[in-house]
Motif scaffolding. Sequence first.
Motif, PDB file in Angstrom:
ATOM      1  N   UNK A 361       0.771  -1.225   0.005  1.00 33.99           N
ATOM      2  CA  UNK A 361       0.014  -0.073  -0.030  1.00 33.99           C
ATOM      3  C   UNK A 361       0.793   1.111   0.022  1.00 33.99           C
ATOM      4  N   UNK A 362       1.935   1.012   0.553  1.00 32.86           N
ATOM      5  CA  UNK A 362       2.953   2.388   0.477  1.00 32.86           C
ATOM      6  C   UNK A 362       3.991   2.372  -0.827  1.00 32.86           C
ATOM      7  N   UNK A 363       3.689   1.494  -1.480  1.00 32.66           N
ATOM      8  CA  UNK A 363       4.290   1.533  -3.107  1.00 32.66           C
ATOM      9  C   UNK A 363       5.695   0.941  -2.932  1.00 32.66           C
ATOM     10  N   UNK A 364       5.860  -0.019  -2.026  1.00 31.85           N
ATOM     11  CA  UNK A 364       7.208  -0.971  -1.836  1.00 31.85           C
ATOM     12  C   UNK A 364       6.885  -2.113  -2.613  1.00 31.85           C
ATOM     13  N   UNK A 365       7.714  -2.397  -3.576  1.00 26.68           N
ATOM     14  CA  UNK A 365       7.592  -3.554  -4.485  1.00 26.68           C
ATOM     15  C   UNK A 365       8.118  -4.838  -3.616  1.00 26.68           C
ATOM     16  N   UNK A 366       7.232  -5.665  -3.233  1.00 25.66           N
ATOM     17  CA  UNK A 366       7.568  -7.108  -2.497  1.00 25.66           C
ATOM     18  C   UNK A 366       7.246  -8.188  -2.883  1.00 25.66           C
ATOM     19  N   UNK A 367       8.182  -9.081  -2.993  1.00 23.79           N
ATOM     20  CA  UNK A 367       8.186 -10.500  -3.443  1.00 23.79           C
ATOM     21  C   UNK A 367       8.173 -11.283  -2.391  1.00 23.79           C
ATOM     22  N   UNK A 368       6.616 -11.797  -1.967  1.00 20.96           N
ATOM     23  CA  UNK A 368       6.555 -12.545  -0.852  1.00 20.96           C
ATOM     24  C   UNK A 368       6.796 -14.128  -0.856  1.00 20.96           C
ATOM     25  N   UNK A 369       7.718 -14.532  -0.374  1.00 20.27           N
ATOM     26  CA  UNK A 369       8.022 -16.276  -0.491  1.00 20.27           C
ATOM     27  C   UNK A 369       7.192 -17.042   0.631  1.00 20.27           C
ATOM     28  N   UNK A 370       5.751 -17.128   0.100  1.00 18.16           N
ATOM     29  CA  UNK A 370       4.883 -17.876   0.860  1.00 18.16           C
ATOM     30  C   UNK A 370       4.884 -19.319   0.667  1.00 18.16           C
ATOM     31  N   UNK A 371       6.013 -20.015  -0.082  1.00 17.57           N
ATOM     32  CA  UNK A 371       6.096 -21.446  -0.428  1.00 17.57           C
ATOM     33  C   UNK A 371       6.259 -22.244   0.935  1.00 17.57           C
TER      34      UNK A 371
END
Length: 427
Positions: A361-371
């Motif tokens: 929501x604050x514009x930070x590009x996140x790759x979330x490793x939820x594996x």
Amino acid sequence: MRLSAYFMPTLKENPAEAQIVSHRLMLRSGMIRQQAAGIYAWLPLGYRVLRKIEQIVREEQDAAGAQEILMPTVQPAELWQRSGRYDDYGKEMLRFKDRHEREMLFGPTAEEMVTDICREIRSYRDLPKILYNIQWKFRDEVRPRFGVMRGREFLMKDAYSFDLDKDGARRSYEAMFRAYMRTYARLGMTAIPVKADTGPIGGDMSHEFHILAETGESAIFFDQELEEKSRAGELTVDSMNQYYAAAEEKHDADKCPVPAERLRTMRGIEVGHIFYFGTKYSEPMGAVVQGPNGETIAAEMGSYGIGVSRLVGAIIEASHDERGIIWPEAVAPFKLGLINLKSGDAACDSACEDIYRTLSEQGVEVLYDDRNERAGVKFADMDLIGLPWQLVIGPKGLAAGVVELKNRKSGEKQEVSLEAALARLTA
């Protein structure tokens, strides 16, 4: 983006066909896949980097007063016949005939086409103009190799200046020179400009731009003060004349004007080339204007190329370690890799979901490793793809009220409160 849903086909082993670091790491991290010799498909991770580099190049061209156009990839041979280059260019040009037996080619560059377009400029009052194009090019290399560093198909920014006289042409050249230096600085790279031969494009003023990298393709000799000026973004064409810079084949140790204590030698990768070539194309192709006294004047021209797709490989060559890529933040596909150490654990899942939502929501590009993978696999993949930051969430840390924040470039790890980590990532 959730890694469980992301198309990122990583490889554990180095591909046998990859001879240099950038090619190995781009294949292993799932950035590209080869479709034919020297021709690659850009997968989601690689395409994000490509687009970010392209946008920085675009912004600096716009800031320098250039105007973006889009020219076709396929060109009629007749344009090149008019300039006299059609028979001279060589087998690197991909030539074919359409269904009407008209001779066509897949453009390796666009001097002829843009000159033909700018025949629309009729009066000296309409000059100067700088037009640029970010488009795919094709050169049928005899031995394409080194991945995107020497492919047959490549994305290139090519700009072209049109001026009334040589003084105006020099001003345009200067504007592009400065734009290039700003571009490389924004990409997080140190670039050394070197006076160059003009080659088959022609002309009498030309510079190559080399990114410094230990695995570079050629040796560059230069005054250390030139590097300092480059990092500070203070170089101009005129100030360049005060400093020594030469490629290996032109360096003469006996005649070098730089004291030994100031002379530096490093490997470099060419990622840009600019030319001033006067009326080489405007005269034969009729790109002329009416001068202030009614005379006919052929436009003075220059061209300015940056290998956008080549830059992806060059940045990796300049910024990596034994674990993988280290992206400068400006071009990283994502700013942060969010690592859930225990997917399926209610506390870890909830904390990660909150962090993912808050940062997104604050514009930070996140790759979330939820594996649902082992921690070692997650750490190895994150180091391989080289995102600037990693935020590690585990059950023990959450119980203690801390998370682990890792800087990929320095390797520094800090156990901090979640609030402190979020403040750092959104600063």
